[in-house]
Design an enzyme around this catalytic site. Structure first.
Site, PDB file in Angstrom:
ATOM      1  CB  SER A 189      79.648  66.293  25.601  1.00  0.00           C
ATOM      2  OG  SER A 189      80.330  65.157  26.062  1.00  0.00           O
ATOM      3  CG  HIS A 210      77.701  70.127  24.746  1.00  0.00           C
ATOM      4  ND1 HIS A 210      77.163  69.309  23.785  1.00  0.00           N
ATOM      5  CD2 HIS A 210      79.031  69.871  24.756  1.00  0.00           C
ATOM      6  CE1 HIS A 210      78.133  68.604  23.240  1.00  0.00           C
ATOM      7  NE2 HIS A 210      79.261  68.924  23.802  1.00  0.00           N
ATOM      8  CD  GLU A 222      73.753  69.823  22.093  1.00  0.00           C
ATOM      9  OE1 GLU A 222      73.052  69.200  21.285  1.00  0.00           O
ATOM     10  OE2 GLU A 222      74.488  69.241  22.919  1.00  0.00           O
ATOM     11  CG  ASN A 262      77.885  64.402  21.682  1.00  0.00           C
ATOM     12  OD1 ASN A 262      78.260  64.596  20.514  1.00  0.00           O
ATOM     13  ND2 ASN A 262      78.536  64.871  22.721  1.00  0.00           N
TER      14      ASN A 262
END
Ligand code: 3H9
Length: 698
Positions: free
Chosen positions: A412, A433, A445, A483
């Site tokens: 991540s 991800h 992702e 993130n």
């Protein structure tokens, strides 16, 4: 451009005009098409040689509905509007029968509701999904459908927004016949039987609907709508329109519906929902330009924990064979039991039958030997989030997997290029991800490293489509898009705690803004140890001059990692996920503030929303500028699909556009003065705000 063709067919001595809609890709009912359709209908209705009309579509579609791109433009007013066309059909002296050849959605289905018979192919899908675009069926759907199928079924179709199959449509009375042979022949025969008087025309009774309806049916629909479309106004308007059928005749009901449609289509929510509709389609566009395409037939998954198990389930759901690898028999057994348990939950909730689950389970092989991954076309590593662990796994994978296999990491945050460097196939390394739970969340992702080939990205995008994910292409940086941005959002939440807000106030303010969950609740759910590890990793590169809140670290030091340990920012009763305020945490926050020399004050909900959401926007602008995201609308897709951002606000970048970038910039500049360097305005934001631009222009 010709979008409507008319062919005269002679059927049992009856002349039937077959009018076909041909407007790829989805036969949408734009202004030009409506003009041509209006002319074709008027002339065939007036033609004394034509005795009946069949209306159909070409290709996979009958019609995907009104042309959404024309909404809020003068083109929507071009006459005849859809309501007028439907009225021409409804009042025609000769029968008009719909031959629904494929997908009929929204205005497409409403068009058929004006017809005097509906014959449908077995493959057709019929629905009124307008609610998902923040509007309602505005061409008579809310008034004609309940008169045809009853209030309860109409509420399900209009408020639920999901399409029906041909058989379901026939069962509820929406269509008259499912074609057994050639659809057009069957529809012509249907029309001829009306001409010959052997079958009655289907007609919508214009009187108020005389159906005994319990008010509870509407209350139930409202409650369901609030759960499914949190914060959205369109579902409630749909329900009010359907209720109107019981008190109003058709023409006043249609007028009421038209008023409500106009209100919704001009509102911010519908614009936001339509933005996301197009943003999702833009995001999933494939990237490869020519070159051989790669096909992924079998997938290996390294790690049978929560993420690995969820990924394996997603693949098996799409019929793709998986080989799941763990380090020990005990670990693989544990992972396998969790998968079985989760599938059993699917059966309990009626999502799958027992036999569908058995088929899926049979697709998931288990092993502890890397060699068993040697026939996989793609291997997804979902192991512990630690660079040394990842490097070791990729080294082994590189040595045992076939030379053209794609190797992906579910990291991540970590650097994909650093992982790729330990392999001999840097063009075939990328990040995938997934979001937890991976078998439920649609966002993916897809992280393109410096050397990842377009063919590899393309193959993964194709796989994503098969496993029902929304892939968004992102570049390498700490945290990628989602993130990286969330760190700024939670940072502000921590600062606001020190400055005087409570966890419950922060979470409450953001929930009322529309977030599915507040930031501190979300941290408690995800596990505080995860972001703690990331902060420790970043400690070496963090500037000592920048403000740092130690609240979250101190909570972790107390062994409180969130829901999984029964306490974090909140405390939890055993077996409950309900966050309860904890005075111990209030004391800790006050202590951290005191140590940092912060004088606590009253903080408004408005400040909480601006500080956290503008932190997302400012970082989002930097991400676009750094080319980590291809476009601002991709960021909106990431946030709506993966982070619970309210869809009716269209994602953080679209939200900033709706506030106005000059206003957003002014506020960010003020925060920069008050709170320091974290708030240095993104150059792209400054440039757009100064030039009167918008993120959605990019
Ligand atoms: C309505 O009807 C209002 C009325 O009640 C009242 C009026 C007064 N318009 O999804 P895809 C484009 S509201 C314009 O990839 P699929 C789409 O952007 C409407 N464009 O294909 C894409 O363009 P591009 C109610 C549309 O096969 C291309 O077509 N109807 C429309 O996976 C292919 O789309 C709906 O809400 C449209 N209506 O799925 C249906 N629809 O190639 C919305 C699609 O440039 N549409 N495009 O990226 C869908 O659900 C899916 O597109 C559909 C096809 C199932 C139709």
């Amino acid at each position: 451009m010709t979008m409507i063709t008319t062919e005269i067919r002679h059927f049992e001595d009856t002349a039937v005009a077959v009018i076909s809609i041909d407007n790829p890709p989805v036969n949408s009912l734009g202004s030009q098409l409506r003009v041509q359709l209006g002319e074709a209908l008027t002339s065939t209705i007036a033609d004394p040689l034509v005795q009946a009309i069949v209306l159909t579509g070409t290709g996979r579609f009958f019609s995907g509905g009104a042309d959404i791109r024309e909404f809020n433009t003068p083109k929507t007013g071009v006459r005849p509007v859809l309501r007028e066309i439907i009225s021409i059909i409804e009042n025609a002296a000769k029968p008009v029968v719909a031959a629904i050849n494929g997908i009929a959605l929204g205005g497409g289905l409403e068009l058929t509701l004006g017809c005097h018979g509906r014959v449908v192919s077995k493959e057709a899908k019929l629905g009124l999904p307008e609610v998902k675009l923040g509007v309602l069926p505005g061409a008579g759907g809310t008034q004609r459908l309940p008169r045809l199928v009853g209030v309860s079924a109409a509420l399900d179709i209009i408020v639920g927004g999901e399409p029906l199959t041909a058989d379901q449509a026939q069962a509820c009375g929406l269509v008259d016949q499912v074609a057994t042979g050639n659809l057009q022949d069957d529809a012509c025969a249907y029309a001829v039987s009306i001409v010959q008087g052997t079958r009655a025309r289907s007609r919508i009774d214009p009187a108020p609907l005389d159906e005994p309806v319990d008010e509870a049916i509407f209350d139930n629909a409202r409650q369901k709508a609030q759960r499914k479309y949190r914060g959205c106004t369109a579902p409630l308007a749909c329900i009010e329109c359907v209720a109107k059928c019981l008190s109003a005749d058709l023409s006043s009901g249609l007028a009421y519906e038209a008023e409500q449609f106009a209100r919704l289509v001009n509102g911010e929510q519908s614009k936001a929902l339509r933005h996301i509709f197009f943003a999702e389609r833009k995001a999933v566009k494939r990237v490869a330009m020519g070159g051989p395409s790669l096909t992924i037939r079998k997938v290996g998954v390294v790690g049978a924990g929560t993420m690995g198990g969820g990924i394996a389930m997603s693949l098996a759901n799409a019929g793709i064979p998986v080989m799941l690898l763990e380090q020990s028999d005990a670990a693989i057994k544990k992972g396998w039991e969790t998968i079985q348990h989760n599938f059993a939950g699917n059966v309990k909730r009626g999502r799958f039958t027992e036999s569908q689950v058995q088929q899926r389970l049979q697709l998931i092989g288990r092993t502890t030997r890397y060699e068993d991954l040697s026939d996989s076309d793609l291997i997804i590593e979902a192991a512990f989030e630690d660079m040394a662990v990842k490097k070791e796994i990729f080294t082994r994978l590189d040595s045992v997997c076939q030379s053209d296999a794609i190797l992906a990491s579910n990291t991540s945050r970590l650097d994909i290029d650093e992982i790729a460097a330990v392999t001999s196939r840097r063009d075939k390394i990328l990040g995938m991800h997934f979001f937890s739970p991976a078998n439920v969340m649609r966002l993916l992702e897809v992280v393109k490293g410096a050397h990842t080939s377009n063919q590899v990205i393309d193959a993964v995008f194709e796989l994503a489509g098969k496993i029902d994910k929304t892939p968004v292409l992102v570049g390498v940086c700490d945290g990628f898009v989602g993130n990286r941005m969330i760190s700024h959002y939670t940072r502000e939440a921590y600062f606001l705690l020190e400055e005087g807000a409570s966890p419950a106030q922060i979470d409450g303010a953001l929930r009322s803004f529309g977030m599915a969950m507040g930031p501190l609740q979300m941290q408690d759910m995800a596990g505080l140890d995860i972001s703690w590890a990331a902060r420790k990793r970043q400690a070496g590169t963090r500037s000592p001059d920048l403000r740092y809140s130690c609240v979250a670290d101190r909570i972790c030091e107390m062994g409180r990692f969130g829901q999984k340990t029964g306490s974090g920012f909140y405390r939890y009763e055993p077996g409950s996920r309900k966050p309860l305020p904890d005075p111990e945490i209030d004391l800790l926050i006050a202590l951290c503030a005191q140590e940092a020399g912060i004088i606590r004050r009253d903080i408004s909900d408005q400040e909480i929303i601006a500080r956290t959401i503008y932190a997302l926007v400012n970082e989002g602008a930097k991400i676009v500028q750094d080319q980590i995201a291809q476009r601002p609308s991709d960021i909106d897709v990431v946030y709506v699909a993966g982070y619970g951002f309210p869809i009716f606000r269209g994602g953080p970048m679209f939200y900033a556009d709706t506030i106005g970038l000059p206003t957003v910039l002014e506020t960010i500049k003020e925060f920069h003065e008050r709170f320091g360097d974290y708030w240095s305005p993104a150059p792209l934001l400054t440039q757009l705000a100064q030039n009167g631009g918008k993120f959605s222009d990019l």
